[in-house]
Write an enzyme that holds these catalytic residues in place. Sequence first.
Site, PDB file in Angstrom:
ATOM      1  N   SER A 253       0.839  -1.193   0.000  1.00 33.04           N
ATOM      2  CA  SER A 253       0.000   0.000   0.000  1.00 33.04           C
ATOM      3  C   SER A 253       0.873   1.242   0.000  1.00 33.04           C
ATOM      4  O   SER A 253       2.091   1.148  -0.008  1.00 33.04           O
ATOM      5  CB  SER A 253      -0.880  -0.007   1.246  1.00 33.04           C
ATOM      6  OG  SER A 253      -0.069   0.183   2.383  1.00 33.04           O
ATOM      7  N   LYS A 254       0.229   2.372   0.026  1.00 33.71           N
ATOM      8  CA  LYS A 254       0.951   3.655  -0.063  1.00 33.71           C
ATOM      9  C   LYS A 254       2.138   3.731   0.875  1.00 33.71           C
ATOM     10  O   LYS A 254       3.157   4.308   0.544  1.00 33.71           O
ATOM     11  CB  LYS A 254       0.026   4.851   0.231  1.00 33.71           C
ATOM     12  CG  LYS A 254      -1.111   5.014  -0.716  1.00 33.71           C
ATOM     13  CD  LYS A 254      -2.425   4.566  -0.217  1.00 33.71           C
ATOM     14  CE  LYS A 254      -3.052   3.293  -0.427  1.00 33.71           C
ATOM     15  NZ  LYS A 254      -3.914   2.456  -0.293  1.00 33.71           N
ATOM     16  N   ARG A 255       1.969   3.170   2.059  1.00 35.62           N
ATOM     17  CA  ARG A 255       3.077   3.360   2.986  1.00 35.62           C
ATOM     18  C   ARG A 255       4.319   2.567   2.619  1.00 35.62           C
ATOM     19  O   ARG A 255       5.366   2.710   3.229  1.00 35.62           O
ATOM     20  CB  ARG A 255       2.659   3.093   4.423  1.00 35.62           C
ATOM     21  CG  ARG A 255       1.762   1.937   4.668  1.00 35.62           C
ATOM     22  CD  ARG A 255       1.569   1.743   6.170  1.00 35.62           C
ATOM     23  NE  ARG A 255       1.992   0.418   6.551  1.00 35.62           N
ATOM     24  CZ  ARG A 255       1.344  -0.681   6.209  1.00 35.62           C
ATOM     25  NH1 ARG A 255       0.236  -0.587   5.495  1.00 35.62           N
ATOM     26  NH2 ARG A 255       1.782  -1.861   6.555  1.00 35.62           N
TER      27      ARG A 255
END
Length: 478
Positions: A253-255
């Site tokens: 995911s984005k992180r």
Amino acid sequence: MSKIRVRFAPSPTGPLHIGGARSALFNYLFAKKEGGDFIVRIEDTDLERSNRESEENIKDSLRWLGMDWNEGIDVGGPFAPYRQMERLDTYKAAVEQLFASGQAYYCYCSEAELEAEREASLSQKAMPIYSGKCRNLTKEERSAKEAAGIKPVIRLRVEGDEPIIIDDLVRGQVSFERAGIGDFVIVKSDGIPVYNFAVVVDDHTMNISHVLRGEEHLSNTPRQVVLYQALGWDMPQFGHISLILGKDKSKMSKRHGSVSVVNYKDQGFLPEALVNFLALLGWAPEGEREMFSLSELTKEFSLSRVSKSPAVFDIEKLKWLNGQYLHNLPKETIAEGIGPFVKEANLSEEQVLLLAETLQKHLNTFSEVTDYLPLFLGTENEPQNAEAAAVLAENTVPLVLKAFAEKFAKIEPEPENIKTILKEIRKENNLNGAQVFMAVRVALTGCQHGPDIHNLIALMGKENVAVRLAQTAKRVGQ
RNA sequence: GGCGCGUUGGAGAAGUGGCUGAACUCACCAGCCUUUCACGCUGGCAUUCAGGGGUUCGAAUCCCCUACGCGUCACCA
């Protein structure tokens, strides 16, 4: 046997994600390998989050990666339209069929009610399943609710207790309990079908033969199976590809950094490398080779070699792979690729070309070019570490630098000329290569490692070389 | 919590009962090549397949249990 037809059906709620791209790729490869059709359909029934920019981004990304589709948005086809919001009539027909057979019913429960029910069952450590409260409302009860202005949802009646068995192409037999599903919503109160319902109708009406998608959909599949059964339709074959994980082993995911395809494009990755890398995420070729073009992948791909265990996105490997492709590119293409990253430096066309040639074997991505700019731009040349400083302490260094400064002043700063004078210095003073090259390299750049020193000097230009030489002279106390 | 899936070296990952006394790749280390640097090449790098039990002449591969990780439980897809 009928024709293989697969589809990639993203929801346009953001840029094309790496995971989505991989799903698309596997579908594409499977279709091409089997001589089937690859279809792109847009699942935009989430009115809140869907938007056209995302759809454009998804199309652009797919095309950038080199995947074209036989049918779908933009290109059209015999089952158009390919956008769910334009297919509402189709769903309506299916709903009517379900009502006619008594398998669908209106539900007037409020969100608060449902939430209370859900919490109650959760607190008893049970699975939250709809109670079926509205299953058998009388006509009167219903009109009362309607009169009160409540907009109902439509639910599917799910009964019986035979387990739901899915013969998954990658995971084998997976079974779920029918009782674990409950009467789920198929049409929202605004009249728009819910994902699980719309996919089934679309996949059926579009003659999709194989549904290849991410593992996060595995637990949705029993609902869809129930729907196929309720509608009396044949099911496609399902295949659930394992997730792509980040370094910490949780779903990417984005992180974890860049997750959308455009991010990689912007960072100067090559589509060939990204496709190659994506193919290796969850699939393994038969031999030992691991570099494949899209069309080669098309021949090599096989569902039987898709693995069940999750794949970890290893950015280092992607970079390496990208480097492999980069190293084989003509320098003109490299120059073009690094162009956007050296704009600030205001280099001439010839300089960019020389830079491209110089860095070709050093770069893994175009954006890495910025790491090398200080080597000849600006005048930073302080020895990077103790080892580099030690090089300058050699007693032959003053001699070499003095000779270099004198000779360099008399030539045009071009790689060939520089090569010549360095050779002269070596011969005239009877020095070995390291003594000359290392002295000049460290004196000028402060580093012992780096790209070809002749080219670097040429890129610095006369003035900069003079400044750097003077700085070094001062530093070593001459 | 229920349901579902997974667990091979520092990292990615082959391998689904004997030809694996565990491929290949990244990273790392050593050497070679190179007048420097880099590229490239060669070699080294898991007495072992999450842990425990079982089946078998033989198991990373089959079965059971435990642990851990992840996914999913919406009027989102």
